[in-house]
Design a protein around this motif. Structure first.
Motif, PDB file in Angstrom:
ATOM      1  N   CYS A  74       0.872  -1.170   0.000  1.00 12.12           N
ATOM      2  CA  CYS A  74       0.000   0.000   0.000  1.00 12.12           C
ATOM      3  C   CYS A  74       0.913   1.225   0.000  1.00 12.12           C
ATOM      4  O   CYS A  74       1.863   1.287   0.794  1.00 12.12           O
ATOM      5  CB  CYS A  74      -0.906   0.030   1.227  1.00 12.12           C
ATOM      6  SG  CYS A  74      -2.076  -1.337   1.332  1.00 12.12           S
ATOM      7  N   HIS A  83      -3.900   2.382   2.637  1.00  8.89           N
ATOM      8  CA  HIS A  83      -4.491   1.566   1.568  1.00  8.89           C
ATOM      9  C   HIS A  83      -4.423   2.210   0.185  1.00  8.89           C
ATOM     10  O   HIS A  83      -5.213   1.862  -0.697  1.00  8.89           O
ATOM     11  CB  HIS A  83      -5.945   1.194   1.893  1.00  8.89           C
ATOM     12  CG  HIS A  83      -6.098   0.489   3.200  1.00  8.89           C
ATOM     13  ND1 HIS A  83      -7.307   0.399   3.861  1.00  8.89           N
ATOM     14  CD2 HIS A  83      -5.193  -0.152   3.989  1.00  8.89           C
ATOM     15  CE1 HIS A  83      -7.135  -0.260   5.003  1.00  8.89           C
ATOM     16  NE2 HIS A  83      -5.861  -0.606   5.098  1.00  8.89           N
ATOM     17  N   THR A 226      -8.410   3.561  -1.204  1.00  4.91           N
ATOM     18  CA  THR A 226      -7.600   4.633  -0.634  1.00  4.91           C
ATOM     19  C   THR A 226      -8.388   5.435   0.396  1.00  4.91           C
ATOM     20  O   THR A 226      -9.457   5.969   0.095  1.00  4.91           O
ATOM     21  CB  THR A 226      -7.106   5.574  -1.749  1.00  4.91           C
ATOM     22  OG1 THR A 226      -6.470   4.804  -2.764  1.00  4.91           O
ATOM     23  CG2 THR A 226      -6.127   6.587  -1.178  1.00  4.91           C
TER      24      THR A 226
END
Length: 272
Positions: A74, A83, A226
C-alpha cells in the motif's frame, strides 16, 4: 496452535519462528523501499521493487490479490492515510509516503509499515512522523503477559495526546495476525486500559497508529481502497508485528527484533 478469547489465535514457538521469517522479509523489503524513495520515482516502481524482493526471498506478498487489491504494497501519499494503490503517481520533493508491506512464509504472515519523507518536509510533518512512530513503540512496550489488549491502545493514545493535537484514526486499527493477515482481536489506537483479550505467550499482534495533522475523520476514495483525511491534512502511519514470549517482547518485523527500541523503553527483549 490454539484458540483463546473468542477466536484469538495462539501460536506455537515453531509457528512464531515462521512468522519471524516472514517478518524479516517484510523488514528487509521496507528498508529497501526506504532507500529507494526519491523524487521522480513512481509508487508503481516501488511496488515492483517490493514484489521482486519478497518473491526472491522465498516469500509471497500478503497484499497482492487480497480482496482484489492489485499491489504488493500500500502506497499512501500526503493526505492518503492508508491503503493507497500503487501506480503511476510520481513522488515529488516534499511529499511523504506511507508504505505498508506484508509477506507470507509457509502460510504465516508478517505485516509492517513505515512513513518516509521525500527530501525536506515542513517541521510539523517531521514531528507528525516522529510522534506516530514513537506512539507505536510505546504501545508495543505496554504489552505484558497477563495484561489486556487495550493496554496497548491506551499507551498509544496517551503518548500522542502528550505530544500535541493530532487526529487519531478510530475506524482503522491494528489487528491480530498469524495464519491470516487480519485476525481477532482488533487493536485500537485509543481507549481505556485493561479491556479486551488477555495477552498471553504466543499471541501475535500488529500495532499500527495512524495519525493526521488535523481531523480523525476520513473518506474512502472511488477506488474503494484509498483512505484520505476528511480535511485534507497530511498523515503518517507506522506498524510492526510483535509477539510475547516467556522472556519478553519480540518484534517480528524489526530487523533487530526490536531489541534497541525496547531496551530504551526498559522492556525485556524476548527474541530467540
Amino acid at each position: 496452535m490454539g484458540l483463546l478469547d473468542r477466536g484469538v489465535e495462539i501460536k506455537s514457538p515453531e509457528q512464531i519462528d515462521l512468522m519471524r521469517r516472514a517478518g524479516l522479509v517484510v523488514g528487509q523489503t521496507l528498508e529497501l523501499l526506504r532507500a529507494s524513495v526519491r523524487a521522480g520515482i513512481s509508487t508503481g516502481e516501488l511496488d515492483a521493487i517490493a514484489e521482486d524482493n519478497i518473491r526472491s526471498s522465498g516469500a509471497t506478498p500478503s497484499f497482492k490479490g487480497y480482496h482484489g487489491f492489485p499491489g504488493s504494497i500500500c502506497a499512501s501519499v500526503n493526505d492518503e492515510v492508508v491503503h493507497g494503490i500503487p501506480g503511476g503517481r510520481v513522488l515529488a520533493e516534499g511529499d511523504v509516503i506511507s508504505i505498508d508491506c506484508g509477506a507470507i512464509v509457509d502460510g504465516w504472515h508478517g505485516d509492517a509499515a513505515i512513513t518516509v519523507a521525500v527530501g525536506a518536509v515542513p517541521p510539523e510533518v517531521s514531528e507528525l512522523m516522529r510522534v506516530t512512530e514513537e506512539s507505536m513503540w510505546r504501545g508495543i512496550a505496554a504489552a505484558r503477559l497477563g495484561g489486556r489488549v487495550t493496554d496497548i491502545s491506551h499507551a498509544v493514545e496517551r503518548h500522542v495526546r502528550g505530544q500535541g493535537r493530532y487526529g487519531i484514526l478510530e475506524d482503522y486499527t491494528g489487528h491480530g495476525i498469524g495464519s491470516e493477515m487480519h485476525m481477532a482481536p482488533n487493536v485500537p489506537n485509543y481507549g481505556r486500559p485493561g479491556k479486551g483479550p488477555k495477552l498471553v505467550e504466543g499471541i501475535a499482534l500488529a500495532v499500527e497508529p495512524m495519525l493526521t495533522l488535523g481531523s480523525k475523520h476520513t473518506e474512502l476514495l472511488e477506488d474503494d481502497w484509498t483512505v484520505v483525511s476528511e480535511d485534507g491534512s497530511w498523515a503518517a502511519h507506522f506498524e510492526h508485528t510483535f509477539t510475547l514470549t516467556s522472556t519478553g517482547t519480540w518484534v517480528l518485523t524489526a530487523l533487530d527484533g526490536g531489541e534497541a527500541a525496547l531496551s530504551a523503553l526498559g522492556v525485556p527483549f524476548g527474541g530467540r
